[in-house]
Design a protein around this motif. Structure first.
Motif, PDB file in Angstrom:
ATOM      1  N   SER A 128       1.009  -1.125   0.002  1.00  0.00           N
ATOM      2  CA  SER A 128      -0.425  -0.006   0.013  1.00  0.00           C
ATOM      3  C   SER A 128       0.715   1.382   0.029  1.00  0.00           C
ATOM      4  O   SER A 128       1.874   1.067   0.500  1.00  0.00           O
ATOM      5  CB  SER A 128      -0.715  -0.426   1.371  1.00  0.00           C
ATOM      6  N   GLU A 175      -2.771  -4.709   4.953  1.00  0.00           N
ATOM      7  CA  GLU A 175      -4.477  -4.428   5.388  1.00  0.00           C
ATOM      8  C   GLU A 175      -4.409  -3.794   6.371  1.00  0.00           C
ATOM      9  O   GLU A 175      -5.058  -3.307   6.954  1.00  0.00           O
ATOM     10  CB  GLU A 175      -4.454  -5.496   5.150  1.00  0.00           C
ATOM     11  N   ASP A 178      -3.774   0.614   6.931  1.00  0.00           N
ATOM     12  CA  ASP A 178      -4.510   0.849   6.160  1.00  0.00           C
ATOM     13  C   ASP A 178      -6.029   0.876   6.552  1.00  0.00           C
ATOM     14  O   ASP A 178      -7.131   1.376   5.827  1.00  0.00           O
ATOM     15  CB  ASP A 178      -4.900   0.503   4.763  1.00  0.00           C
ATOM     16  N   ASP A 179      -6.631   0.102   7.320  1.00  0.00           N
ATOM     17  CA  ASP A 179      -7.579  -0.254   8.144  1.00  0.00           C
ATOM     18  C   ASP A 179      -7.840   0.777   9.504  1.00  0.00           C
ATOM     19  O   ASP A 179      -6.985   0.370  10.482  1.00  0.00           O
ATOM     20  CB  ASP A 179      -7.420  -1.703   8.261  1.00  0.00           C
ATOM     21  N   ASP A 180      -8.698   2.067   9.819  1.00  0.00           N
ATOM     22  CA  ASP A 180      -8.004   2.761  10.457  1.00  0.00           C
ATOM     23  C   ASP A 180      -8.829   1.969  11.834  1.00  0.00           C
ATOM     24  O   ASP A 180      -8.836   2.517  13.264  1.00  0.00           O
ATOM     25  CB  ASP A 180      -8.223   4.588  10.131  1.00  0.00           C
ATOM     26  N   ASP A 181     -10.031   1.622  11.295  1.00  0.00           N
ATOM     27  CA  ASP A 181     -10.869   0.920  12.580  1.00  0.00           C
ATOM     28  C   ASP A 181      -9.893  -0.317  12.898  1.00  0.00           C
ATOM     29  O   ASP A 181     -11.264  -1.449  13.632  1.00  0.00           O
ATOM     30  CB  ASP A 181     -12.307   1.481  12.192  1.00  0.00           C
ATOM     31  N   ALA A 182      -8.811  -0.816  13.028  1.00  0.00           N
ATOM     32  CA  ALA A 182      -9.076  -1.894  13.007  1.00  0.00           C
ATOM     33  C   ALA A 182      -9.476  -2.278  14.618  1.00  0.00           C
ATOM     34  O   ALA A 182      -9.808  -3.880  14.973  1.00  0.00           O
ATOM     35  CB  ALA A 182      -7.891  -2.812  12.322  1.00  0.00           C
ATOM     36  N   ASP A 185      -5.983  -5.349  16.074  1.00  0.00           N
ATOM     37  CA  ASP A 185      -6.047  -5.975  14.547  1.00  0.00           C
ATOM     38  C   ASP A 185      -5.837  -7.741  14.844  1.00  0.00           C
ATOM     39  O   ASP A 185      -4.492  -8.070  15.525  1.00  0.00           O
ATOM     40  CB  ASP A 185      -5.717  -5.760  13.260  1.00  0.00           C
TER      41      ASP A 185
END
Length: 260
Positions: A128, A175, A178-182, A185
């Motif tokens: 990314s 991945e 790039d996922d700000d709400d993880a 994770d």
């Protein structure tokens, strides 16, 4: 006999410039005629053309009077000094142009082409843009610290990209970050497993030594801090790595021999 407007037009300058030359004493002011107007003779035209020519060539106005009064040898010497100054100024401006071009180029700012090629390869592999930008900023820190050595690191980095586990790690991290709400994770566990496995592999092959650079703590500390500043989840990933027997982020070190 010419008016100031005729003088300026003949010499190819503005009336304002002529008045400025009068003000600074570069061009003598003629006496006014019976009508109250200044009238210029041919000698004034010649002087003004010389002044314009020297000014257009980049000679500072403060030095023109001295040059006009100089003998041939002194004039030639002054021209050489001005030419040398102009060459230096041109070189400075060319350097500025290259820096401006680097600003427009994004990744090329403060980085050698070898590193740019590596970043482009990461993009080709599906890493990314956020991850690539993080890599870029890290390489900027390294290039500033070891400008003569950073190119030597790149062949090894390219070779690592032949390992599917390295590519998978980059993609998993892409991945995650790039996922700000993880939140916490679960993919961090996979990333930690991949990083620990790669560290074990490098340790077994003796590839985890950076040579003398390993003892320069500041850039490694900055790289670790940069990663945490970019995404706080790096702290969680570092904690997971510690559970797997490895400390650090950029410079991973074995914490202890794992039992069994």
């Amino acid at each position: 006999m010419l008016t100031i407007g005729q003088l300026a037009a003949y010499a190819g300058v503005t009336v304002r410039a002529v008045r400025h030359y009068h003000q600074i004493g570069l061009l003598p002011e003629p006496e006014r005629d019976a009508s109250g107007y200044r009238r210029y003779r041919a000698a004034a035209v010649v002087s003004l053309i010389k002044i314009r020519t020297l000014a257009d060539a980049g000679v500072p106005l403060s030095r023109i009077a001295q040059m006009l009064d100089a003998e041939a040898a002194a004039f030639a010497e002054a021209v050489q000094r001005i030419d040398s100054h102009l060459r230096d100024e041109i070189e400075r401006l060319e350097t500025s142009r290259r820096q401006i071009a680097q600003l427009a180029a994004g990744d090329a700012l403060a980085l050698p082409p070898e590193v740019i090629a590596y970043l482009d390869r990461l993009r080709e592999l599906g890493v990314s843009e956020r991850m690539v930008e993080g890599e870029r900023d890290g390489w900027i820190l390294l290039a500033a610290r070891w400008p003569d050595r950073v190119r030597e690191f790149i062949p090894g980095k390219f070779a690592q990209l032949d390992d599917p586990h390295v590519v998978r790690l980059y993609r998993v991290l892409s991945e995650i970050f790039d996922d700000d709400d993880a939140g916490d994770d679960p993919r961090l566990e996979e990333a930690a497993d991949l990083m620990a496995g790669l560290a074990e592999q490098a340790y077994a092959c003796g590839e985890n030594s950076l040579g003398e650079e390993a003892y320069d703590d500041l850039p490694h500390d900055l790289l670790d801090t940069l990663a945490v500043e970019a995404d706080p989840r790096v702290e969680r990933l570092v904690a997971l790595l510690r559970e797997r027997g490895w400390g650090g982020w950029n410079r991973m070190e074995r914490l202890a021999e794992r039992p069994g």
